[in-house]
Design an enzyme around this catalytic site. Structure first.
Site, PDB file in Angstrom:
ATOM      1  N   GLU A 111       1.157 -14.577  14.637  1.00  0.00           N
ATOM      2  CA  GLU A 111       0.215 -13.474  14.859  1.00  0.00           C
ATOM      3  C   GLU A 111      -1.177 -14.078  14.932  1.00  0.00           C
ATOM      4  O   GLU A 111      -1.375 -15.261  14.678  1.00  0.00           O
ATOM      5  CB  GLU A 111       0.330 -12.438  13.733  1.00  0.00           C
ATOM      6  N   HIS A 225      -7.562  -2.461  12.767  1.00  0.00           N
ATOM      7  CA  HIS A 225      -6.563  -3.209  13.553  1.00  0.00           C
ATOM      8  C   HIS A 225      -6.860  -3.006  15.037  1.00  0.00           C
ATOM      9  O   HIS A 225      -7.127  -1.883  15.463  1.00  0.00           O
ATOM     10  CB  HIS A 225      -5.154  -2.702  13.214  1.00  0.00           C
ATOM     11  N   ARG A 267      -8.502 -10.404  13.716  1.00  0.00           N
ATOM     12  CA  ARG A 267      -8.480  -8.970  14.020  1.00  0.00           C
ATOM     13  C   ARG A 267      -9.867  -8.373  14.211  1.00  0.00           C
ATOM     14  O   ARG A 267     -10.084  -7.557  15.122  1.00  0.00           O
ATOM     15  CB  ARG A 267      -7.794  -8.208  12.871  1.00  0.00           C
ATOM     16  N   HIS A 328      -6.863   0.131   9.258  1.00  0.00           N
ATOM     17  CA  HIS A 328      -5.521  -0.386   8.985  1.00  0.00           C
ATOM     18  C   HIS A 328      -5.348  -0.864   7.552  1.00  0.00           C
ATOM     19  O   HIS A 328      -4.299  -0.669   6.949  1.00  0.00           O
ATOM     20  CB  HIS A 328      -5.243  -1.543   9.941  1.00  0.00           C
ATOM     21  N   ARG A 363      -8.525  -9.602   6.607  1.00  0.00           N
ATOM     22  CA  ARG A 363      -7.197 -10.120   6.239  1.00  0.00           C
ATOM     23  C   ARG A 363      -6.509 -10.823   7.398  1.00  0.00           C
ATOM     24  O   ARG A 363      -6.484 -10.312   8.514  1.00  0.00           O
ATOM     25  CB  ARG A 363      -6.325  -8.957   5.762  1.00  0.00           C
TER      26      ARG A 363
HETATM   27  C1  FAD Z   1       1.690   0.413  10.172  1.00  0.00           C
HETATM   28  C2  FAD Z   1       1.467  -0.726   9.204  1.00  0.00           C
HETATM   29  C3  FAD Z   1       1.992  -1.981   9.483  1.00  0.00           C
HETATM   30  C4  FAD Z   1       1.782  -3.045   8.606  1.00  0.00           C
HETATM   31  N1  FAD Z   1       2.357  -4.268   8.877  1.00  0.00           N
HETATM   32  C5  FAD Z   1       2.219  -5.265   7.970  1.00  0.00           C
HETATM   33  C6  FAD Z   1       2.889  -6.509   8.158  1.00  0.00           C
HETATM   34  O1  FAD Z   1       3.626  -6.693   9.118  1.00  0.00           O
HETATM   35  N2  FAD Z   1       2.703  -7.476   7.232  1.00  0.00           N
HETATM   36  C7  FAD Z   1       1.894  -7.309   6.133  1.00  0.00           C
HETATM   37  O2  FAD Z   1       1.766  -8.241   5.330  1.00  0.00           O
HETATM   38  N3  FAD Z   1       1.271  -6.137   5.917  1.00  0.00           N
HETATM   39  C8  FAD Z   1       1.406  -5.114   6.793  1.00  0.00           C
HETATM   40  N4  FAD Z   1       0.787  -3.920   6.566  1.00  0.00           N
HETATM   41  C9  FAD Z   1       0.061  -3.736   5.310  1.00  0.00           C
HETATM   42  C10 FAD Z   1       1.035  -3.553   4.163  1.00  0.00           C
HETATM   43  O3  FAD Z   1       2.143  -2.800   4.594  1.00  0.00           O
HETATM   44  C11 FAD Z   1       0.398  -2.852   2.979  1.00  0.00           C
HETATM   45  O4  FAD Z   1      -0.851  -3.380   2.688  1.00  0.00           O
HETATM   46  C12 FAD Z   1       1.270  -3.046   1.732  1.00  0.00           C
HETATM   47  O5  FAD Z   1       2.584  -2.667   2.018  1.00  0.00           O
HETATM   48  C13 FAD Z   1       0.722  -2.258   0.574  1.00  0.00           C
HETATM   49  O6  FAD Z   1       1.709  -2.212  -0.423  1.00  0.00           O
HETATM   50  P1  FAD Z   1       1.386  -1.485  -1.789  1.00  0.00           P
HETATM   51  O7  FAD Z   1       2.599  -1.619  -2.624  1.00  0.00           O
HETATM   52  O8  FAD Z   1       0.113  -1.997  -2.337  1.00  0.00           O
HETATM   53  O9  FAD Z   1       1.085   0.046  -1.378  1.00  0.00           O
HETATM   54  P2  FAD Z   1       1.970   1.120  -0.619  1.00  0.00           P
HETATM   55  O10 FAD Z   1       3.166   0.542  -0.013  1.00  0.00           O
HETATM   56  O11 FAD Z   1       1.058   1.883   0.263  1.00  0.00           O
HETATM   57  O12 FAD Z   1       2.451   2.082  -1.811  1.00  0.00           O
HETATM   58  C14 FAD Z   1       1.548   2.879  -2.551  1.00  0.00           C
HETATM   59  C15 FAD Z   1       2.339   3.735  -3.507  1.00  0.00           C
HETATM   60  O13 FAD Z   1       1.454   4.370  -4.441  1.00  0.00           O
HETATM   61  C16 FAD Z   1       1.820   5.725  -4.602  1.00  0.00           C
HETATM   62  N5  FAD Z   1       0.653   6.500  -5.066  1.00  0.00           N
HETATM   63  C17 FAD Z   1      -0.599   6.517  -4.554  1.00  0.00           C
HETATM   64  N6  FAD Z   1      -1.393   7.349  -5.275  1.00  0.00           N
HETATM   65  C18 FAD Z   1      -0.605   7.867  -6.255  1.00  0.00           C
HETATM   66  C19 FAD Z   1      -0.826   8.796  -7.313  1.00  0.00           C
HETATM   67  N7  FAD Z   1      -2.010   9.394  -7.520  1.00  0.00           N
HETATM   68  N8  FAD Z   1       0.213   9.100  -8.134  1.00  0.00           N
HETATM   69  C20 FAD Z   1       1.441   8.549  -7.955  1.00  0.00           C
HETATM   70  N9  FAD Z   1       1.708   7.666  -6.962  1.00  0.00           N
HETATM   71  C21 FAD Z   1       0.689   7.328  -6.140  1.00  0.00           C
HETATM   72  C22 FAD Z   1       2.294   6.117  -3.219  1.00  0.00           C
HETATM   73  O14 FAD Z   1       3.055   7.306  -3.248  1.00  0.00           O
HETATM   74  C23 FAD Z   1       3.106   4.873  -2.852  1.00  0.00           C
HETATM   75  O15 FAD Z   1       4.378   4.962  -3.443  1.00  0.00           O
HETATM   76  C24 FAD Z   1       0.993  -2.846   7.437  1.00  0.00           C
HETATM   77  C25 FAD Z   1       0.462  -1.593   7.157  1.00  0.00           C
HETATM   78  C26 FAD Z   1       0.684  -0.535   8.034  1.00  0.00           C
HETATM   79  C27 FAD Z   1       0.085   0.807   7.706  1.00  0.00           C
END
Ligand code: FAD
Length: 433
Positions: A111, A225, A267, A328, A363
């Protein structure tokens, strides 16, 4: 009603689930999510997860990450990210994540701003595959309880020490007391009109940090993005067209068919060039074209993007894809040390809500899921080593008078007010609430 647990984790994305799995199996672990277990940004990830391919690649990977981050990164954390990448990918393999392989070796993809191919992936649905696998692993663990539709309204804290969370479930307040609490609540994309993020990811962790004087860092580090699918509706989540399309040879053209940028630059640079080109040509989009690749290759390598585009009458094997930049990712967040410890005692933050400093101001692609593995694993180790010294404290917590909906609006406003000071450009248009 009160619940007692050793560790309370807020969030069922990759960072929250992986954190839970890294805790000792004799600990009582409670994981909550504001909606259903799959409704998170982790599930949407397409491109893959970066990994240092071997010892020689560690320094190159570090330099790529620093360069993309405009050298605003925290070097010590970047070093950890690179050095501990492979061992965490191996854990995922042991859990049976079905990464694409060629003759027993990873099928690495590339990428933007990576100087070599070093991204492991599961076709173009890496997030779904990884999250599903982690969900299955969590289900096998008797010590882990997942509670869906449980909204963290606030943390329970006194004198800069955290004692758990105040949670609303179907309008009922549940105080969950814990020895350690982990915010894994994701980013802020749901606050932007144009974003690739789930609409439910609205910066609740950041709001809670603001309310409780927990250190936050770099709110202005917001990643746009370059290539979300151009569609007219503004309040719907934008579909991402993964950077790996450009990594595999996709080209960008303005609406007059002219090439205007090296597609593999970082990006922020590519997004800026697209915005300029859109202004110059008076068009709300530019085109991404990968139709020069064989049809079968595209259908096999990008099955999700192929079928989602086809549903919208765009055949990526023949047609150019209209794309435009969208919010993003959030590089800023709750300031943490190299073990995900926040400025409040007994409170950790990990994943996108945290600011480990690995991303700097921009990032590098596919470093987010890696961060959501490496740092939770380190933090869980600290908890495993220290939990025996901890006592659970239970005390009276005031009854909430506000509904979940009121608190959500209050939380959104808190973060939006902070963002408004920095988000003046139209590309940062925020939701109304
Ligand atoms: C379309 C897309 C494609 C992507 N592709 C990539 C990729 O290919 N490679 C890469 O490295 N990254 C990628 N990213 C970024 C990456 O997916 C995210 O940064 C990462 O998954 C975040 O993980 P997380 O566990 O921190 O949060 P998330 O997976 O967003 O989870 C957050 C959790 O917190 C919970 N939550 C939030 N507030 C509350 C509350 N008040 N009470 C209870 N629960 C709550 C939500 O319900 C959820 O369960 C992508 C992002 C997107 C949007």
């Amino acid at each position: 009603m009160d619940i007692s647990t050793d560790v309370l984790i807020i969030g069922t994305g990759v960072s929250g689930l992986y954190f839970a799995l890294n805790l000792n199996s004799n600990l009582k672990v409670t994981v909550i999510t504001k909606s259903n277990i799959r409704d998170c940004n982790s599930y949407l990830a397409q491109g893959g997860i970066s990994v240092a391919r071997n010892k020689e690649d560690i320094d190159v990977f570090i330099e790529d990450t620093l360069k993309a981050g405009r050298y605003k990164n925290k070097r010590s954390s970047v070093k950890i990210l690179a050095e501990e990448s492979l061992k965490n990918i191996k854990v995922l393999q042991n859990y049976n994540v079905d990464f694409n392989m060629d003759d027993g070796h990873f099928n690495y993809t590339r990428e933007g701003a990576h100087s070599i191919k070093r991204i492991v992936h599961c076709d173009d649905e890496t997030g779904k595959q990884v999250t599903e696998t982690l969900i299955q692993e969590v289900k096998k663990r008797k010590n882990i309880t997942v509670i869906e539709n449980a909204y963290l309204a606030d943390i329970i804290c006194k004198d800069n020490k955290c004692y758990g969370g105040i949670v609303l479930r179907e309008g009922v307040q549940t105080n969950i007391f814990s020895k350690f609490t982990v915010l894994a609540s994701g980013g802020i994309g749901g606050l932007f009109k144009n974003s690739t993020n789930q609409r439910t990811i609205t910066g609740n962790g950041i709001a809670i940090a603001i309310k409780n004087n927990i250190k936050i860092e770099h709110l202005d580090y917001i990643q746009i993005h370059p290539t979300s699918l151009y569609e007219k509706e503004k309040n719907e989540r934008k579909m991402l067209i993964s950077e790996s399309l450009r990594g595999e040879g996709g080209k960008l053209y303005n609406i007059n068919g002219e090439s205007f940028i090296d597609e593999l630059l970082p990006r922020d640079v590519v997004s800026k060039a697209i915005f300029e080109e859109e202004k110059k040509t008076n068009s709300p989009f530019v085109y991404l074209d990968i139709s020069n690749k064989p049809d079968n290759y595209l259908k096999e390598r990008f099955p999700f993007i192929y079928s989602e585009c086809l549903k919208r009458d765009i055949d990526i094997t023949k047609d150019k894809i209209p794309v435009t930049p969208a919010q993003h990712y959030f590089m800023g967040g709750i300031g943490v040390d190299e073990y995900s410890r926040t400025s409040m005692e007994n409170l950790f933050a990990c994943g996108e809500v945290s600011c480990t400093g690995v991303h700097g101001a921009n990032r590098l692609a596919s470093n987010s899921l890696l961060e959501a593995l490496v740092f939770p694993a380190r933090a869980a180790k600290i908890i495993n080593e220290n939990i025996d010294k901890m006592k659970l404290s239970i005390f009276d917590v005031p009854i909430l008078t506000k509904t979940k909906e009121d608190i959500e609006i209050e939380n959104k406003k808190l973060v939006i007010n902070k963002l408004n000071n920095i988000a003046e450009d139209s590309e940062y248009e925020l939701v109304d609430c």
